[in-house]
Motif scaffolding. Structure first.
Motif, mmCIF file in Angstrom:
data_model
loop_
_atom_site.group_PDB
_atom_site.id
_atom_site.type_symbol
_atom_site.label_atom_id
_atom_site.label_comp_id
_atom_site.label_asym_id
_atom_site.label_seq_id
_atom_site.Cartn_x
_atom_site.Cartn_y
_atom_site.Cartn_z
ATOM 1 N N GLY A 122 2.573 -4.344 -23.569
ATOM 2 C CA GLY A 122 1.752 -5.566 -21.985
ATOM 3 C C GLY A 122 1.050 -5.872 -22.652
ATOM 4 O O GLY A 122 0.265 -6.922 -22.395
ATOM 5 N N ILE A 123 -0.152 -4.765 -22.793
ATOM 6 C CA ILE A 123 -1.805 -4.523 -23.426
ATOM 7 C C ILE A 123 -1.841 -5.948 -24.192
ATOM 8 O O ILE A 123 -2.485 -7.454 -23.750
ATOM 9 C CB ILE A 123 -3.044 -4.149 -23.337
ATOM 10 C CG1 ILE A 123 -2.118 -2.780 -22.051
ATOM 11 C CG2 ILE A 123 -4.384 -4.636 -24.006
ATOM 12 C CD1 ILE A 123 -3.155 -3.335 -21.137
ATOM 13 N N PHE B 166 0.251 -12.256 -5.510
ATOM 14 C CA PHE B 166 -0.132 -12.745 -6.979
ATOM 15 C C PHE B 166 2.172 -13.450 -6.563
ATOM 16 O O PHE B 166 2.216 -13.045 -6.283
ATOM 17 C CB PHE B 166 -0.127 -11.815 -7.834
ATOM 18 C CG PHE B 166 -1.436 -11.508 -7.491
ATOM 19 C CD1 PHE B 166 -2.242 -12.109 -8.763
ATOM 20 C CD2 PHE B 166 -1.771 -10.880 -7.114
ATOM 21 C CE1 PHE B 166 -3.333 -12.223 -8.776
ATOM 22 C CE2 PHE B 166 -3.458 -9.629 -7.419
ATOM 23 C CZ PHE B 166 -3.568 -10.250 -8.403
ATOM 24 N N GLN B 167 1.399 -14.830 -6.955
ATOM 25 C CA GLN B 167 2.816 -15.740 -7.241
ATOM 26 C C GLN B 167 3.881 -15.046 -8.318
ATOM 27 O O GLN B 167 5.075 -14.662 -8.400
ATOM 28 C CB GLN B 167 2.533 -16.728 -7.437
ATOM 29 C CG GLN B 167 2.270 -17.691 -5.847
ATOM 30 C CD GLN B 167 1.855 -19.367 -5.881
ATOM 31 O OE1 GLN B 167 1.269 -19.569 -7.937
ATOM 32 N NE2 GLN B 167 2.215 -19.948 -5.769
ATOM 33 N N CYS B 168 3.096 -14.273 -9.380
ATOM 34 C CA CYS B 168 3.747 -14.030 -10.830
ATOM 35 C C CYS B 168 3.056 -12.476 -10.864
ATOM 36 O O CYS B 168 2.233 -12.517 -11.300
ATOM 37 C CB CYS B 168 3.255 -14.847 -11.931
ATOM 38 S SG CYS B 168 3.877 -14.845 -13.167
ATOM 39 N N VAL B 169 4.000 -12.352 -11.305
ATOM 40 C CA VAL B 169 3.601 -10.534 -11.519
ATOM 41 C C VAL B 169 4.495 -10.243 -12.423
ATOM 42 O O VAL B 169 5.814 -9.984 -12.752
ATOM 43 C CB VAL B 169 4.735 -9.108 -10.850
ATOM 44 C CG1 VAL B 169 3.966 -8.170 -10.163
ATOM 45 C CG2 VAL B 169 3.767 -9.626 -8.693
ATOM 46 N N LEU B 170 3.436 -9.453 -13.953
ATOM 47 C CA LEU B 170 5.134 -8.904 -14.702
ATOM 48 C C LEU B 170 4.857 -7.225 -15.087
ATOM 49 O O LEU B 170 3.713 -6.546 -14.262
ATOM 50 C CB LEU B 170 4.331 -9.775 -16.163
ATOM 51 C CG LEU B 170 4.019 -10.994 -16.202
ATOM 52 C CD1 LEU B 170 2.774 -11.546 -17.030
ATOM 53 C CD2 LEU B 170 5.564 -11.214 -16.600
ATOM 54 N N SER B 171 6.095 -6.665 -15.340
ATOM 55 C CA SER B 171 5.835 -4.942 -14.892
ATOM 56 C C SER B 171 5.750 -5.174 -16.708
ATOM 57 O O SER B 171 7.015 -4.970 -16.660
ATOM 58 C CB SER B 171 6.060 -4.803 -14.233
ATOM 59 O OG SER B 171 6.658 -2.994 -14.594
ATOM 60 N N PHE B 172 4.439 -4.096 -17.355
ATOM 61 C CA PHE B 172 4.942 -3.296 -18.325
ATOM 62 C C PHE B 172 5.337 -1.946 -17.897
ATOM 63 O O PHE B 172 3.851 -1.230 -17.611
ATOM 64 C CB PHE B 172 3.447 -3.576 -19.669
ATOM 65 C CG PHE B 172 3.381 -5.378 -19.165
ATOM 66 C CD1 PHE B 172 4.620 -5.681 -20.331
ATOM 67 C CD2 PHE B 172 3.097 -5.775 -19.199
ATOM 68 C CE1 PHE B 172 4.543 -6.888 -20.687
ATOM 69 C CE2 PHE B 172 2.809 -6.883 -18.967
ATOM 70 C CZ PHE B 172 3.834 -8.137 -20.150
ATOM 71 N N CYS C 181 0.610 -2.101 -15.205
ATOM 72 C CA CYS C 181 0.478 -1.606 -16.415
ATOM 73 C C CYS C 181 1.146 0.275 -16.021
ATOM 74 O O CYS C 181 0.074 0.540 -14.882
ATOM 75 C CB CYS C 181 -0.877 -1.345 -16.638
ATOM 76 S SG CYS C 181 -1.375 -3.641 -17.739
ATOM 77 N N ARG C 182 2.497 0.513 -15.963
ATOM 78 C CA ARG C 182 2.609 1.620 -15.812
ATOM 79 C C ARG C 182 2.999 2.610 -16.679
ATOM 80 O O ARG C 182 3.919 3.065 -16.312
ATOM 81 C CB ARG C 182 4.032 1.154 -14.860
ATOM 82 C CG ARG C 182 4.225 0.242 -14.138
ATOM 83 C CD ARG C 182 5.745 -0.262 -13.276
ATOM 84 N NE ARG C 182 5.623 -0.949 -12.188
ATOM 85 C CZ ARG C 182 5.615 -0.927 -11.652
ATOM 86 N NH1 ARG C 182 6.260 0.468 -10.266
ATOM 87 N NH2 ARG C 182 6.094 -1.440 -10.121
ATOM 88 N N ALA C 183 3.045 2.526 -17.862
ATOM 89 C CA ALA C 183 3.775 2.659 -18.970
ATOM 90 C C ALA C 183 2.396 3.598 -19.186
ATOM 91 O O ALA C 183 1.226 3.541 -19.988
ATOM 92 C CB ALA C 183 3.787 1.979 -20.448
ATOM 93 N N LEU D 64 -5.407 -6.924 -14.049
ATOM 94 C CA LEU D 64 -4.190 -6.343 -13.930
ATOM 95 C C LEU D 64 -3.917 -4.936 -13.003
ATOM 96 O O LEU D 64 -5.590 -5.081 -12.210
ATOM 97 C CB LEU D 64 -4.651 -5.278 -15.746
ATOM 98 C CG LEU D 64 -4.368 -6.692 -16.876
ATOM 99 C CD1 LEU D 64 -5.845 -6.862 -17.136
ATOM 100 C CD2 LEU D 64 -3.527 -5.316 -18.070
ATOM 101 N N LEU D 65 -3.365 -4.253 -13.137
ATOM 102 C CA LEU D 65 -3.307 -3.179 -12.216
ATOM 103 C C LEU D 65 -2.619 -1.934 -12.296
ATOM 104 O O LEU D 65 -1.553 -2.476 -13.203
ATOM 105 C CB LEU D 65 -2.145 -3.309 -10.573
ATOM 106 C CG LEU D 65 -2.459 -2.469 -9.881
ATOM 107 C CD1 LEU D 65 -3.186 -1.638 -9.299
ATOM 108 C CD2 LEU D 65 -0.721 -2.905 -9.096
#
Length: 120
Positions: free
Chosen positions: A22-23, A114-120, A9-11, A38-39
């Motif tokens: 993202g949320i 983590f194997q899967c990372v999503l970026s928002f 969670c970058r935004a 979540l990070l």
């Protein structure tokens, strides 16, 4: 290596739809029984602050979405310590009842687990 997914969670919470979407994606994944953590880093740490007035800019608060995370089984929240410090935010201001908030000194090390990372 974990089988879980990590959402970055970058935004900032307002100014674009990215934080809200993202949320919502995290909540939808959790509702489908996907394990997701979540990070919050960069301007994403502002999402965690309770003292916001989004109605002043005709926006809906993200707070209700964040408070729903533990109800959907998202109980682990990581927060970048450096991001908090850069923005003058004390860790005591980060409170999501039902969630464990862990401060992270090295986000890269966490992300690598983590194997899967999503970026928002």
């Amino acid at each position: 290596m974990s089988n879980q997914t990590l959402a970055l969670c970058r935004a900032a919470p307002y100014g674009s739809a990215l934080a809200r979407e993202g949320i919502e994606a995290v909540l939808a994944s959790a509702a489908m029984e996907q394990e997701i953590d979540l990070l919050f880093l960069g301007d994403g740490v502002f999402q965690l602050l309770d003292s916001q007035a989004p109605e002043a800019i005709e926006q809906k608060s993200l707070r209700r979405n964040l408070m729903a995370l533990p109800m959907f089984g998202v109980e682990q929240l990581y927060v970048c310590q450096h991001s908090l410090e850069e923005r003058g935010i004390g860790p005591d201001l980060i409170q999501i009842p039902g969630a464990e908030v862990t401060l992270v000194d090295n986000p890269g090390e966490l992300i690598a687990t983590f194997q899967c990372v999503l970026s928002f």
